[in-house]
Design a protein around this motif. Sequence first.
Motif, PDB file in Angstrom:
ATOM      1  N   TRP A  12       0.823  -1.203   0.000  1.00  0.00           N
ATOM      2  CA  TRP A  12       0.000   0.000   0.000  1.00  0.00           C
ATOM      3  C   TRP A  12       0.865   1.264   0.000  1.00  0.00           C
ATOM      4  CZ3 TRP A  12       0.557   3.344   4.092  1.00  0.00           C
ATOM      5  CH2 TRP A  12       1.128   2.825   5.261  1.00  0.00           C
ATOM      6  N   TYR A 269      -5.570   6.952   4.880  1.00  0.00           N
ATOM      7  CA  TYR A 269      -6.524   6.389   3.931  1.00  0.00           C
ATOM      8  C   TYR A 269      -5.928   5.176   3.233  1.00  0.00           C
ATOM      9  CZ  TYR A 269      -9.561   5.992  -0.158  1.00  0.00           C
ATOM     10  OH  TYR A 269     -10.401   5.517  -1.125  1.00  0.00           O
ATOM     11  N   ARG A 271      -3.404   3.327   4.176  1.00  0.00           N
ATOM     12  CA  ARG A 271      -3.160   2.252   5.134  1.00  0.00           C
ATOM     13  C   ARG A 271      -4.453   1.532   5.478  1.00  0.00           C
ATOM     14  NH1 ARG A 271      -3.861   2.243  10.631  1.00  0.00           N
ATOM     15  NH2 ARG A 271      -2.760   0.564  11.748  1.00  0.00           N
ATOM     16  N   HIS A 272      -5.541   2.294   5.664  1.00  0.00           N
ATOM     17  CA  HIS A 272      -6.816   1.707   6.071  1.00  0.00           C
ATOM     18  C   HIS A 272      -7.396   0.801   4.981  1.00  0.00           C
ATOM     19  CE1 HIS A 272     -10.577   1.499   8.364  1.00  0.00           C
ATOM     20  NE2 HIS A 272     -11.210   1.647   7.212  1.00  0.00           N
ATOM     21  N   TYR A 273      -7.235   1.193   3.709  1.00  0.00           N
ATOM     22  CA  TYR A 273      -7.805   0.434   2.600  1.00  0.00           C
ATOM     23  C   TYR A 273      -6.751  -0.386   1.873  1.00  0.00           C
ATOM     24  CZ  TYR A 273     -12.048   3.164   3.308  1.00  0.00           C
ATOM     25  OH  TYR A 273     -13.179   3.720   3.844  1.00  0.00           O
ATOM     26  N   GLN A 274      -5.754  -0.831   2.609  1.00  0.00           N
ATOM     27  CA  GLN A 274      -4.647  -1.535   1.979  1.00  0.00           C
ATOM     28  C   GLN A 274      -5.069  -2.849   1.338  1.00  0.00           C
ATOM     29  OE1 GLN A 274      -1.922  -3.549   5.074  1.00  0.00           O
ATOM     30  NE2 GLN A 274      -2.795  -1.822   6.197  1.00  0.00           N
ATOM     31  N   GLN A 275      -6.178  -3.449   1.785  1.00  0.00           N
ATOM     32  CA  GLN A 275      -6.619  -4.709   1.184  1.00  0.00           C
ATOM     33  C   GLN A 275      -7.081  -4.524  -0.252  1.00  0.00           C
ATOM     34  OE1 GLN A 275      -8.139  -3.067   3.623  1.00  0.00           O
ATOM     35  NE2 GLN A 275     -10.375  -3.322   3.599  1.00  0.00           N
ATOM     36  N   TYR A 276      -7.404  -3.281  -0.638  1.00  0.00           N
ATOM     37  CA  TYR A 276      -7.822  -3.003  -2.016  1.00  0.00           C
ATOM     38  C   TYR A 276      -6.651  -2.516  -2.874  1.00  0.00           C
ATOM     39  CZ  TYR A 276     -12.351  -2.997   0.333  1.00  0.00           C
ATOM     40  OH  TYR A 276     -13.450  -3.342   1.092  1.00  0.00           O
ATOM     41  N   THR A 281      -5.083  -6.589  -7.212  1.00  0.00           N
ATOM     42  CA  THR A 281      -6.174  -5.738  -7.680  1.00  0.00           C
ATOM     43  C   THR A 281      -5.656  -4.838  -8.799  1.00  0.00           C
ATOM     44  OG1 THR A 281      -5.732  -3.953  -6.096  1.00  0.00           O
ATOM     45  CG2 THR A 281      -7.188  -5.745  -5.372  1.00  0.00           C
TER      46      THR A 281
END
Length: 360
Positions: A12, A269, A271-276, A281
Amino acid sequence: MTAAPKKVRLEWLDALRGFTMIMVVANHVCNFTFDLPYQYSSSMHFLILFRMPLFFFVSGFLAYKSGLTWNLPTLGSLLSKKFKVQTIPTIIFFLLGAAILGESFMPTVLQWLSVPTKGGYWFTITLLYMFIIYYLFCYLESKLPKSIPSWLPIVVLLVVSLCFYETCYQPKYFAWAMGHRGPRNEFVRYASLEQLFMYFPFFIYGNIVRRYWNQAQRLMDSRWFYPIVILLALFTALDSQKWHVMKGAWAILPLTIARFSLLTIVFMYFRHYQQYLTRFTVVGSTLQYIGRRTLDIYLIHLLFLPNLPTIGLFFKTYRHNFIMDTTLSVLIALVVIGFCCITSNILRISPFFKKWLFGR
């Protein structure tokens, strides 16, 4: 030289670097392609608050090497490597840019050298300054007595960097630095030290976050931290961009808080949405690829910027088109970045070009 064990790459963070590079190129599209100064752009006037601070924040974050044994051979090796990577490609593309973009080669070279931005190639110079200061600091830090708290030296460096940062925005008191009033300091101008003063605090901020990563993550995950940062960013950005309640020498305060808080929001932001944002992806893999080629793109992109001043004239006439302004700037930036990546891949076929043009 004793190297630290290789750590797992934060995907990320590569994506964040890619996003920041897109913002850099989009700003140059606005300035050079549209011939639209940021004051007339409804989006870049805001995005410029955190665009370059975020880039230097990420550089400082990545500069920290926790397991490194600091001695003279280590210091010399790191400085030598950074000097080669930052200077040789910059000189080559600086001269190439002057030859391609300038009406006459030598007058363009002399004109670019006389301004702090160096025809757009100031970033690698300024980043080299930062690495030199930081590596020397780390070496000296390693020699300090163990009785000194570990956090104290880096905090002192941050405070000192903020003092120099202040000189950039208080020309009434520091004419020697920026020279808006009184005689201009030509050495500071020619050496691009103004940019060092402006952005070094953000480099150190990123380094501190990495040094105390566990504590920083706990802070970011707390219930109260993010709302406070949002509110700070909102009110300080509004004041620095529109309200101007803080005037004179105090105007730098909301501007500085806005920069630190906005880059913190963007960092949190990603870091929080690192799964995407993983390599599995489309968005994540694309941003990561751009993030791993930031030097290549930075050096090449100025050569590919189109000339579309009519669009800039439209935005000057019809102000406050935030969505259109941002969309057009980013779309053209992505096209330019695509050409940069293709050019980079072509040049990287040759090990000679790969080494001397991109330091790899």
